[in-house]
Design a protein around this motif. Sequence first.
Motif, short mmCIF file in Angstrom:
data_model
loop_
_atom_site.label_atom_id
_atom_site.label_comp_id
_atom_site.label_asym_id
_atom_site.label_seq_id
_atom_site.Cartn_x
_atom_site.Cartn_y
_atom_site.Cartn_z
N LEU A 92 0.79 -1.22 0.00
CA LEU A 92 0.00 0.00 0.00
C LEU A 92 0.83 1.28 0.00
CD1 LEU A 92 -2.76 -1.08 2.57
CD2 LEU A 92 -2.89 -1.09 0.07
N LYS A 93 2.12 1.17 0.33
CA LYS A 93 2.95 2.38 0.41
C LYS A 93 4.21 2.28 -0.44
CE LYS A 93 5.09 5.55 3.73
NZ LYS A 93 5.35 5.82 5.18
N THR A 94 5.07 1.29 -0.14
CA THR A 94 6.35 1.20 -0.84
C THR A 94 6.17 0.95 -2.33
OG1 THR A 94 7.28 0.27 1.20
CG2 THR A 94 8.62 0.12 -0.82
N HIS A 95 5.32 -0.02 -2.68
CA HIS A 95 5.11 -0.40 -4.08
C HIS A 95 3.66 -0.14 -4.50
CE1 HIS A 95 9.05 -2.30 -3.98
NE2 HIS A 95 8.69 -3.00 -2.92
N ASP A 96 3.07 0.94 -3.99
CA ASP A 96 1.65 1.19 -4.25
C ASP A 96 1.35 1.40 -5.73
OD1 ASP A 96 3.15 3.56 -4.06
OD2 ASP A 96 1.32 4.73 -3.85
N HIS A 97 2.30 1.96 -6.49
CA HIS A 97 2.05 2.21 -7.92
C HIS A 97 1.88 0.91 -8.70
CE1 HIS A 97 6.37 1.53 -7.60
NE2 HIS A 97 6.38 1.24 -8.88
N VAL A 98 2.47 -0.19 -8.19
CA VAL A 98 2.35 -1.48 -8.87
C VAL A 98 0.96 -2.08 -8.64
CG1 VAL A 98 3.28 -3.82 -9.03
CG2 VAL A 98 4.82 -1.88 -8.64
N PHE A 120 -12.03 2.99 -10.05
CA PHE A 120 -11.75 1.90 -10.97
C PHE A 120 -10.90 2.29 -12.19
CE2 PHE A 120 -15.66 0.52 -8.81
CZ PHE A 120 -15.27 -0.74 -8.40
N SER A 121 -10.59 3.55 -12.38
CA SER A 121 -9.77 3.92 -13.53
C SER A 121 -8.34 3.42 -13.34
CB SER A 121 -9.76 5.44 -13.72
OG SER A 121 -9.24 6.09 -12.58
N PRO A 122 -7.68 2.98 -14.40
CA PRO A 122 -6.31 2.47 -14.28
C PRO A 122 -5.34 3.56 -13.87
CG PRO A 122 -6.98 2.61 -16.59
CD PRO A 122 -8.19 2.89 -15.78
N TYR A 126 -4.66 10.24 -16.10
CA TYR A 126 -6.07 10.58 -15.82
C TYR A 126 -6.41 10.29 -14.37
CZ TYR A 126 -11.12 10.33 -15.63
OH TYR A 126 -12.43 10.52 -15.26
N TRP A 127 -5.97 9.12 -13.85
CA TRP A 127 -6.28 8.79 -12.46
C TRP A 127 -5.67 9.81 -11.50
CZ3 TRP A 127 -3.30 7.67 -8.18
CH2 TRP A 127 -3.99 7.16 -7.07
N ARG A 128 -4.42 10.20 -11.76
CA ARG A 128 -3.76 11.18 -10.88
C ARG A 128 -4.50 12.52 -10.90
NH1 ARG A 128 0.95 8.70 -13.09
NH2 ARG A 128 1.13 10.37 -14.63
#
Length: 303
Positions: A92-98, A120-122, A126-128
């Motif tokens: 949830l923190k270190t590798h959250d982007h994965v 639900f957007s990837p 756009y998500w950011r």
Amino acid sequence: MDHFTLQILFLSLLLFLTIICFIFYRRKWQSQPVTPPSPPRLPIIGHLHLLTDMPHHTFSELSQKLGPIIYLRLGQVPTVVVSSAQLARLILKTHDHVFSTRPQLISAQYLSFNCSDVTFSPYGPYWRQARKICVTELLSSKRVSSFQLIRNEEVNRLLTALSTRSGSEVNVSELFFSLANDILCRVAFGRRFTEGREGAAEGQKRHLARVLTETQDLFAGFCVGDFYPEWKWVHSVSGYKKRLMKNLEELRKVCEEIIEEHSHPRDENKEDFVDVLLRVQKRDDLEVPITDDNLKALVLVSY
């Protein structure tokens, strides 16, 4: 050819076959992903039978037997369950982007307008951008404080309703459900959960409540097809797709009606989330343009 020569040829052939088999199986082993410990699974359904009414209890019991990280096969969907704070921090923190991309559930594909909301957007530009809009425009302390009057009015309305029912049975769960939905709808849309356009018939006023309740049920419900993404026919056979399409049509109409109401000049002191999104949509500095369907999906996020 003497006996000794035949032995040499036989041993050479045996050695050659052994080397070929070793290379073949080594490549096969390397190509197979290493998975965490997994309990025995059943054909076709995999570990779906473990999803009882209290699945977290089952996962806790499995973690005590198999360790803090478990591999499950839910139908056709590979799933990893973690049961430790250290692993949760890594995910949830270190590798959250994965791990940030959500599964493309059939309900989200329809009811979040092709997965274009924040949930639900990837993961990507756009998500950011959508997340930034929601955090700064909806969840900031200034924005939350600005809705204090709405919360006070709805709580007072609830207390008044309770006082008129003194001495009679009251469904408190239903009242609190209406309270939460009224507050959310006023913050997001500028109207109550069971309220419609001024002058509309009572049935039309309850249309928003009926449509949004069905949307909630479809999102929260158990869909077998989500666990068998390769079997597209499951959605049609179960009738789930038909319900989604009907609700999407009604949801689109409701959102278009609400957006149309907000397209006219309004008091800035009474600005709700739809007003904010309409204002943001017109900005020239957006990294990703917000389409009308994106707007509808983001409107529903606030609800």
